[in-house]
Scaffold this motif. Sequence first.
Motif, PDB file in Angstrom:
ATOM      1  N   PRO A  25       0.821  -1.232   0.000  1.00 10.99           N
ATOM      2  CA  PRO A  25       0.000   0.000   0.000  1.00 10.99           C
ATOM      3  C   PRO A  25       0.841   1.263   0.000  1.00 10.99           C
ATOM      4  CG  PRO A  25      -0.152  -1.143   2.118  1.00 10.99           C
ATOM      5  CD  PRO A  25       0.508  -2.078   1.174  1.00 10.99           C
ATOM      6  N   MET A  26       1.985   1.244   0.697  1.00 14.27           N
ATOM      7  CA  MET A  26       2.848   2.418   0.712  1.00 14.27           C
ATOM      8  C   MET A  26       3.407   2.697  -0.680  1.00 14.27           C
ATOM      9  SD  MET A  26       3.985   4.898   2.437  1.00 14.27           S
ATOM     10  CE  MET A  26       3.473   4.356   4.069  1.00 14.27           C
ATOM     11  N   ALA A  27       3.810   1.634  -1.401  1.00 13.45           N
ATOM     12  CA  ALA A  27       4.347   1.800  -2.745  1.00 13.45           C
ATOM     13  C   ALA A  27       3.289   2.352  -3.700  1.00 13.45           C
ATOM     14  CB  ALA A  27       4.884   0.460  -3.266  1.00 13.45           C
ATOM     15  N   VAL A  28       2.053   1.870  -3.571  1.00 16.80           N
ATOM     16  CA  VAL A  28       0.973   2.347  -4.437  1.00 16.80           C
ATOM     17  C   VAL A  28       0.698   3.830  -4.183  1.00 16.80           C
ATOM     18  CG1 VAL A  28      -1.477   2.145  -4.946  1.00 16.80           C
ATOM     19  CG2 VAL A  28      -0.096   0.088  -4.708  1.00 16.80           C
ATOM     20  N   ILE A  29       0.596   4.204  -2.917  1.00 12.38           N
ATOM     21  CA  ILE A  29       0.295   5.597  -2.577  1.00 12.38           C
ATOM     22  C   ILE A  29       1.426   6.524  -3.013  1.00 12.38           C
ATOM     23  CG2 ILE A  29      -0.088   7.189  -0.656  1.00 12.38           C
ATOM     24  CD1 ILE A  29      -1.494   4.863   0.796  1.00 12.38           C
ATOM     25  N   LEU A  30       2.678   6.110  -2.761  1.00 16.52           N
ATOM     26  CA  LEU A  30       3.817   6.934  -3.181  1.00 16.52           C
ATOM     27  C   LEU A  30       3.869   7.055  -4.700  1.00 16.52           C
ATOM     28  CD1 LEU A  30       6.667   5.769  -0.762  1.00 16.52           C
ATOM     29  CD2 LEU A  30       5.479   7.967  -0.789  1.00 16.52           C
ATOM     30  N   SER A  31       3.532   5.977  -5.404  1.00 17.22           N
ATOM     31  CA  SER A  31       3.512   6.035  -6.875  1.00 17.22           C
ATOM     32  C   SER A  31       2.489   7.051  -7.362  1.00 17.22           C
ATOM     33  CB  SER A  31       3.195   4.651  -7.449  1.00 17.22           C
ATOM     34  OG  SER A  31       4.190   3.724  -7.115  1.00 17.22           O
ATOM     35  N   LEU A  32       1.319   7.056  -6.730  1.00 15.22           N
ATOM     36  CA  LEU A  32       0.302   8.038  -7.094  1.00 15.22           C
ATOM     37  C   LEU A  32       0.809   9.462  -6.897  1.00 15.22           C
ATOM     38  CD1 LEU A  32      -2.969   6.492  -5.610  1.00 15.22           C
ATOM     39  CD2 LEU A  32      -2.641   7.184  -7.981  1.00 15.22           C
ATOM     40  N   VAL A  33       1.451   9.701  -5.761  1.00 19.01           N
ATOM     41  CA  VAL A  33       1.961  11.044  -5.466  1.00 19.01           C
ATOM     42  C   VAL A  33       3.055  11.443  -6.445  1.00 19.01           C
ATOM     43  CG1 VAL A  33       3.172  12.438  -3.744  1.00 19.01           C
ATOM     44  CG2 VAL A  33       1.354  10.876  -3.030  1.00 19.01           C
ATOM     45  N   ILE A  34       3.971  10.511  -6.739  1.00 15.15           N
ATOM     46  CA  ILE A  34       5.086  10.817  -7.642  1.00 15.15           C
ATOM     47  C   ILE A  34       4.587  11.105  -9.052  1.00 15.15           C
ATOM     48  CG2 ILE A  34       7.126   9.838  -8.758  1.00 15.15           C
ATOM     49  CD1 ILE A  34       7.661   8.338  -6.114  1.00 15.15           C
ATOM     50  N   VAL A  35       3.669  10.257  -9.540  1.00 16.20           N
ATOM     51  CA  VAL A  35       3.133  10.457 -10.893  1.00 16.20           C
ATOM     52  C   VAL A  35       2.408  11.792 -10.986  1.00 16.20           C
ATOM     53  CG1 VAL A  35       1.403   9.624 -12.516  1.00 16.20           C
ATOM     54  CG2 VAL A  35       2.988   8.016 -11.478  1.00 16.20           C
ATOM     55  N   LEU A  36       1.602  12.094  -9.987  1.00 15.58           N
ATOM     56  CA  LEU A  36       0.859  13.353  -9.984  1.00 15.58           C
ATOM     57  C   LEU A  36       1.810  14.547  -9.969  1.00 15.58           C
ATOM     58  CD1 LEU A  36      -2.081  14.354  -9.905  1.00 15.58           C
ATOM     59  CD2 LEU A  36      -1.887  14.481  -7.423  1.00 15.58           C
ATOM     60  N   THR A  37       2.835  14.482  -9.128  1.00 12.19           N
ATOM     61  CA  THR A  37       3.814  15.572  -9.048  1.00 12.19           C
ATOM     62  C   THR A  37       4.565  15.744 -10.365  1.00 12.19           C
ATOM     63  OG1 THR A  37       4.110  15.155  -6.678  1.00 12.19           O
ATOM     64  CG2 THR A  37       5.812  16.441  -7.787  1.00 12.19           C
ATOM     65  N   ALA A  38       4.986  14.636 -10.964  1.00  7.98           N
ATOM     66  CA  ALA A  38       5.738  14.702 -12.216  1.00  7.98           C
ATOM     67  C   ALA A  38       4.909  15.308 -13.346  1.00  7.98           C
ATOM     68  CB  ALA A  38       6.224  13.303 -12.603  1.00  7.98           C
ATOM     69  N   TYR A  39       3.641  14.901 -13.421  1.00 13.34           N
ATOM     70  CA  TYR A  39       2.777  15.436 -14.474  1.00 13.34           C
ATOM     71  C   TYR A  39       2.541  16.932 -14.300  1.00 13.34           C
ATOM     72  CZ  TYR A  39       1.200  11.692 -17.529  1.00 13.34           C
ATOM     73  OH  TYR A  39       1.136  10.738 -18.495  1.00 13.34           O
ATOM     74  N   ILE A  40       2.228  17.333 -13.087  1.00 11.87           N
ATOM     75  CA  ILE A  40       1.896  18.737 -12.851  1.00 11.87           C
ATOM     76  C   ILE A  40       3.103  19.634 -13.098  1.00 11.87           C
ATOM     77  CG2 ILE A  40       1.255  20.415 -11.076  1.00 11.87           C
ATOM     78  CD1 ILE A  40      -0.559  18.295  -9.862  1.00 11.87           C
ATOM     79  N   THR A  41       4.257  19.279 -12.503  1.00 16.98           N
ATOM     80  CA  THR A  41       5.438  20.136 -12.645  1.00 16.98           C
ATOM     81  C   THR A  41       5.956  20.171 -14.071  1.00 16.98           C
ATOM     82  OG1 THR A  41       6.829  18.271 -11.937  1.00 16.98           O
ATOM     83  CG2 THR A  41       6.150  19.845 -10.253  1.00 16.98           C
ATOM     84  N   SER A  42       5.952  19.043 -14.753  1.00 13.13           N
ATOM     85  CA  SER A  42       6.417  19.015 -16.154  1.00 13.13           C
ATOM     86  C   SER A  42       5.506  19.841 -17.044  1.00 13.13           C
ATOM     87  CB  SER A  42       6.483  17.569 -16.654  1.00 13.13           C
ATOM     88  OG  SER A  42       7.388  16.809 -15.887  1.00 13.13           O
ATOM     89  N   SER A  43       4.200  19.725 -16.826  1.00 15.03           N
ATOM     90  CA  SER A  43       3.252  20.510 -17.619  1.00 15.03           C
ATOM     91  C   SER A  43       3.400  22.007 -17.345  1.00 15.03           C
ATOM     92  CB  SER A  43       1.824  20.062 -17.320  1.00 15.03           C
ATOM     93  OG  SER A  43       1.638  18.707 -17.641  1.00 15.03           O
ATOM     94  N   MET A  44       3.632  22.347 -16.081  1.00 15.58           N
ATOM     95  CA  MET A  44       3.837  23.754 -15.735  1.00 15.58           C
ATOM     96  C   MET A  44       5.058  24.328 -16.450  1.00 15.58           C
ATOM     97  SD  MET A  44       3.032  23.696 -11.625  1.00 15.58           S
ATOM     98  CE  MET A  44       3.768  25.325 -11.413  1.00 15.58           C
ATOM     99  N   MET A  45       6.166  23.594 -16.379  1.00 18.70           N
ATOM    100  CA  MET A  45       7.390  24.081 -17.012  1.00 18.70           C
ATOM    101  C   MET A  45       7.243  24.161 -18.524  1.00 18.70           C
ATOM    102  SD  MET A  45      10.301  25.311 -16.339  1.00 18.70           S
ATOM    103  CE  MET A  45      10.457  24.876 -14.601  1.00 18.70           C
TER     104      MET A  45
END
Length: 333
Positions: A197-217
């Motif tokens: 469960p920790m890996a799944v939740i962290l994956s969700l957070v990482i993917v969300l962060t990567a998408y948002i920041t990359s799109s912003m830049m």
Amino acid sequence: MFQRNVNIIRSIEKTDSGVCYAEFGVRVPHTTGSAYMYSYVTVGEFIAFVIGWNMVLEYLIGTAAGACAISACVDAITGGTISLAIRNGVGTLVGHTPDFLAALITFFMTLLMVAGVKKSLLFTNILNAINFSVWVFIMAAGLWYVDTSNWSDHGGFMPFGWSGVLSGAATCFYAFIGFDIIATTGEEAKNPKWSIPMAVILSLVIVLTAYITSSMMLTLIIPYEQIDAESALVEMFAQKGAFKSKYIVAIGALAGLTVSMFGSMFPMPRIVYAMAKDGLIFRSLEAVWPFTGTPAKATCLLGLATAVVSLVMSLDVLVEMMSIGNETNIQNN
């Protein structure tokens, strides 16, 4: 409008499915097979059998597509000399130039899988470190080219309104699949009740962060109407004249493709192992190599099948087939 709303709902459902995998990882720990095993213990053998083979087929196609994508990337770096040499020397097979490089990549990936989880984990950790470094580079180097006017009304910020934002977000729902890959490691995890469960939740957070920041830049550097739809991040620096930065991003893209291929290949033999262990397919496929603790027979058999598929099928066909499989799984979830 209806289709856009359906896509938005599906993207939310995929995020929810990630949380569901986390819950199943706690309730059914120390198991492998992911959705196959969860179906087996809830709805019975027949449904589990169908879902298991559906997952194997999807992962096989995804792995072959990953191998072909890596081959295409390497071929592009060399200026197309590899594909030209094969075309001139061998010709075509079923209307397609045989991709021997993709088959070779699959072969080496199979050897890595047989070598064991620890060695595979080291390999993926190195590639993920490259990915993370390239992401940091994009965030840092991109600051030199940021133009805040791109986010102003005059610069065309949100030209299609909130409906356009929601429609664009819905197209990113493919980033929220693959949580079942984490769930296939239940038997090999030291503490699956916590780690899965920790890996799944962290994956969700990482993917969300990567998408948002990359799109912003990306949108702060390039006006939305000038973004290259085929390779937005790679061409972002090239459009600003920073060609060396472009190649750095290309290295990150190659590492990302390799990790993606590994992620598709890793759960395949474990699903077959679980099905063989339950007696739904040949028992011989549950054999585990004592030196590494991996299902070696299943890994080699599926690696061979994947190599053949990547050899004879083109990337565009594989991507279309993979999209159909993802759509089916989205509807099931």
